[in-house]
Design a protein around this motif. Structure first.
Motif, PDB file in Angstrom:
ATOM      1  N   GLU A 138       0.792  -1.346   0.005  1.00  0.00           N
ATOM      2  CA  GLU A 138      -0.024  -0.111   0.089  1.00  0.00           C
ATOM      3  C   GLU A 138       0.840   1.172   0.079  1.00  0.00           C
ATOM      4  OE1 GLU A 138      -2.951  -0.110   3.420  1.00  0.00           O
ATOM      5  OE2 GLU A 138      -2.546  -2.034   3.401  1.00  0.00           O
ATOM      6  N   LYS A 139       0.340   2.463  -0.741  1.00  0.00           N
ATOM      7  CA  LYS A 139       1.411   3.494  -0.616  1.00  0.00           C
ATOM      8  C   LYS A 139       0.323   4.534   0.319  1.00  0.00           C
ATOM      9  CE  LYS A 139       3.123   7.303  -3.201  1.00  0.00           C
ATOM     10  NZ  LYS A 139       3.297   7.929  -4.418  1.00  0.00           N
ATOM     11  N   LYS A 140       0.944   5.029   1.223  1.00  0.00           N
ATOM     12  CA  LYS A 140       0.448   5.851   2.022  1.00  0.00           C
ATOM     13  C   LYS A 140       1.197   7.300   2.188  1.00  0.00           C
ATOM     14  CE  LYS A 140      -2.343   2.620   4.984  1.00  0.00           C
ATOM     15  NZ  LYS A 140      -3.029   2.689   5.996  1.00  0.00           N
ATOM     16  N   TYR A 141       0.722   8.188   1.775  1.00  0.00           N
ATOM     17  CA  TYR A 141       1.550   9.554   1.921  1.00  0.00           C
ATOM     18  C   TYR A 141       2.780   9.328   1.040  1.00  0.00           C
ATOM     19  CZ  TYR A 141      -1.842  10.295   5.570  1.00  0.00           C
ATOM     20  OH  TYR A 141      -3.069  10.326   6.109  1.00  0.00           O
ATOM     21  N   ASN A 142       3.948   9.554   1.762  1.00  0.00           N
ATOM     22  CA  ASN A 142       5.069   9.494   0.923  1.00  0.00           C
ATOM     23  C   ASN A 142       6.007   7.998   1.539  1.00  0.00           C
ATOM     24  OD1 ASN A 142       4.929  11.669  -0.682  1.00  0.00           O
ATOM     25  ND2 ASN A 142       5.963  12.910   1.125  1.00  0.00           N
ATOM     26  N   ALA A 143       4.934   6.981   2.015  1.00  0.00           N
ATOM     27  CA  ALA A 143       5.633   5.701   2.293  1.00  0.00           C
ATOM     28  C   ALA A 143       4.905   4.613   1.797  1.00  0.00           C
ATOM     29  CB  ALA A 143       5.647   5.974   3.798  1.00  0.00           C
ATOM     30  N   TYR A 144       5.645   3.533   1.667  1.00  0.00           N
ATOM     31  CA  TYR A 144       5.107   2.370   1.310  1.00  0.00           C
ATOM     32  C   TYR A 144       5.078   1.248   2.418  1.00  0.00           C
ATOM     33  CZ  TYR A 144       5.666   3.979  -3.471  1.00  0.00           C
ATOM     34  OH  TYR A 144       5.850   4.912  -4.760  1.00  0.00           O
ATOM     35  N   LYS A 145       3.834   0.564   2.513  1.00  0.00           N
ATOM     36  CA  LYS A 145       3.604  -0.390   3.512  1.00  0.00           C
ATOM     37  C   LYS A 145       3.526  -1.672   2.922  1.00  0.00           C
ATOM     38  CE  LYS A 145       0.096  -1.406   7.262  1.00  0.00           C
ATOM     39  NZ  LYS A 145      -1.176  -1.012   7.658  1.00  0.00           N
ATOM     40  N   ILE A 146       4.305  -2.688   3.342  1.00  0.00           N
ATOM     41  CA  ILE A 146       4.538  -4.192   2.580  1.00  0.00           C
ATOM     42  C   ILE A 146       3.800  -4.768   3.847  1.00  0.00           C
ATOM     43  CG2 ILE A 146       5.836  -5.922   1.704  1.00  0.00           C
ATOM     44  CD1 ILE A 146       7.929  -3.685   0.924  1.00  0.00           C
ATOM     45  N   ASN A 147       2.707  -5.496   3.395  1.00  0.00           N
ATOM     46  CA  ASN A 147       1.959  -6.438   4.377  1.00  0.00           C
ATOM     47  C   ASN A 147       2.431  -7.618   4.125  1.00  0.00           C
ATOM     48  OD1 ASN A 147       0.121  -4.497   5.888  1.00  0.00           O
ATOM     49  ND2 ASN A 147      -0.520  -4.324   3.875  1.00  0.00           N
ATOM     50  N   LEU A 148       3.131  -8.584   5.063  1.00  0.00           N
ATOM     51  CA  LEU A 148       3.500  -9.930   4.876  1.00  0.00           C
ATOM     52  C   LEU A 148       2.430 -10.754   5.147  1.00  0.00           C
ATOM     53  CD1 LEU A 148       7.009  -9.353   6.121  1.00  0.00           C
ATOM     54  CD2 LEU A 148       6.263  -9.123   3.955  1.00  0.00           C
TER      55      LEU A 148
ATOM     56  N   CYS B 150       3.885  -6.109   9.026  1.00  0.00           N
ATOM     57  CA  CYS B 150       4.237  -5.241   8.033  1.00  0.00           C
ATOM     58  C   CYS B 150       5.507  -4.360   8.127  1.00  0.00           C
ATOM     59  CB  CYS B 150       3.085  -4.078   8.131  1.00  0.00           C
ATOM     60  SG  CYS B 150       2.948  -3.163   9.431  1.00  0.00           S
ATOM     61  N   LEU B 151       5.986  -4.164   7.071  1.00  0.00           N
ATOM     62  CA  LEU B 151       7.203  -3.156   6.724  1.00  0.00           C
ATOM     63  C   LEU B 151       6.921  -1.931   6.210  1.00  0.00           C
ATOM     64  CD1 LEU B 151       9.631  -6.070   5.567  1.00  0.00           C
ATOM     65  CD2 LEU B 151       9.280  -5.310   8.029  1.00  0.00           C
ATOM     66  N   VAL B 152       7.343  -0.687   6.669  1.00  0.00           N
ATOM     67  CA  VAL B 152       7.156   0.731   6.304  1.00  0.00           C
ATOM     68  C   VAL B 152       8.414   1.070   5.605  1.00  0.00           C
ATOM     69  CG1 VAL B 152       6.133   2.716   6.541  1.00  0.00           C
ATOM     70  CG2 VAL B 152       5.174   0.617   7.664  1.00  0.00           C
ATOM     71  N   PHE B 153       8.533   1.547   4.387  1.00  0.00           N
ATOM     72  CA  PHE B 153       9.782   2.414   3.969  1.00  0.00           C
ATOM     73  C   PHE B 153       9.235   3.541   3.314  1.00  0.00           C
ATOM     74  CE2 PHE B 153      10.451  -2.234   3.449  1.00  0.00           C
ATOM     75  CZ  PHE B 153      11.687  -2.579   3.878  1.00  0.00           C
ATOM     76  N   ASP B 154       9.971   4.511   3.185  1.00  0.00           N
ATOM     77  CA  ASP B 154       9.955   5.755   2.768  1.00  0.00           C
ATOM     78  C   ASP B 154       9.869   5.978   1.381  1.00  0.00           C
ATOM     79  OD1 ASP B 154      12.675   6.265   2.526  1.00  0.00           O
ATOM     80  OD2 ASP B 154      12.896   7.536   3.789  1.00  0.00           O
TER      81      ASP B 154
ATOM     82  N   GLY C 126      13.061   4.549  -0.209  1.00  0.00           N
ATOM     83  CA  GLY C 126      13.448   3.108   0.175  1.00  0.00           C
ATOM     84  C   GLY C 126      14.261   2.869   1.454  1.00  0.00           C
ATOM     85  N   ARG C 127      14.311   3.898   2.054  1.00  0.00           N
ATOM     86  CA  ARG C 127      14.965   3.686   3.866  1.00  0.00           C
ATOM     87  C   ARG C 127      13.736   3.028   4.537  1.00  0.00           C
ATOM     88  NH1 ARG C 127      17.026   8.802   2.497  1.00  0.00           N
ATOM     89  NH2 ARG C 127      15.177   9.740   3.182  1.00  0.00           N
ATOM     90  N   PHE C 128      14.236   2.000   5.373  1.00  0.00           N
ATOM     91  CA  PHE C 128      13.291   1.363   6.289  1.00  0.00           C
ATOM     92  C   PHE C 128      12.837   2.378   7.450  1.00  0.00           C
ATOM     93  CE2 PHE C 128      12.911  -0.981  10.276  1.00  0.00           C
ATOM     94  CZ  PHE C 128      11.838  -1.664   9.916  1.00  0.00           C
ATOM     95  N   VAL C 129      11.573   2.412   7.733  1.00  0.00           N
ATOM     96  CA  VAL C 129      10.911   3.249   8.611  1.00  0.00           C
ATOM     97  C   VAL C 129      10.541   2.374   9.813  1.00  0.00           C
ATOM     98  CG1 VAL C 129       8.936   5.114   9.274  1.00  0.00           C
ATOM     99  CG2 VAL C 129      10.305   5.064   6.836  1.00  0.00           C
ATOM    100  N   LYS C 130       9.714   1.462   9.901  1.00  0.00           N
ATOM    101  CA  LYS C 130       9.233   0.680  10.978  1.00  0.00           C
ATOM    102  C   LYS C 130       8.688  -0.632  10.497  1.00  0.00           C
ATOM    103  CE  LYS C 130       4.710   2.238  11.492  1.00  0.00           C
ATOM    104  NZ  LYS C 130       3.541   2.690  12.433  1.00  0.00           N
TER     105      LYS C 130
END
Length: 51
Positions: free
Chosen positions: A14-24, A29-33, A36-40
């Motif tokens: 999912e794209k949320k604002y300026n980040a991408y949330k990858i649901n496993l 879930c992994l969030v990247f800005d 491509g930097r890891f956020v949380k």
């Protein structure tokens, strides 16, 4: 991300604002800005229950 794992482990992206949330598939879930930097890392189960 899936180079050393058989099959697909990604449920959705999912794209949320300026980040991408990858649901496993395992519920994490992994969030990247946008760069491509890891956020949380989080749990979809907890986030879905809090909405």
């Amino acid at each position: 991300m899936t180079k050393y794992r058989p099959g697909s482990v990604i449920d959705s992206i999912e794209k949320k604002y300026n980040a991408y949330k990858i649901n496993l598939m395992n519920g994490l879930c992994l969030v990247f800005d946008a760069d491509g930097r890891f956020v949380k890392q989080g749990s979809r189960r907890l986030e879905e229950g809090s909405e």
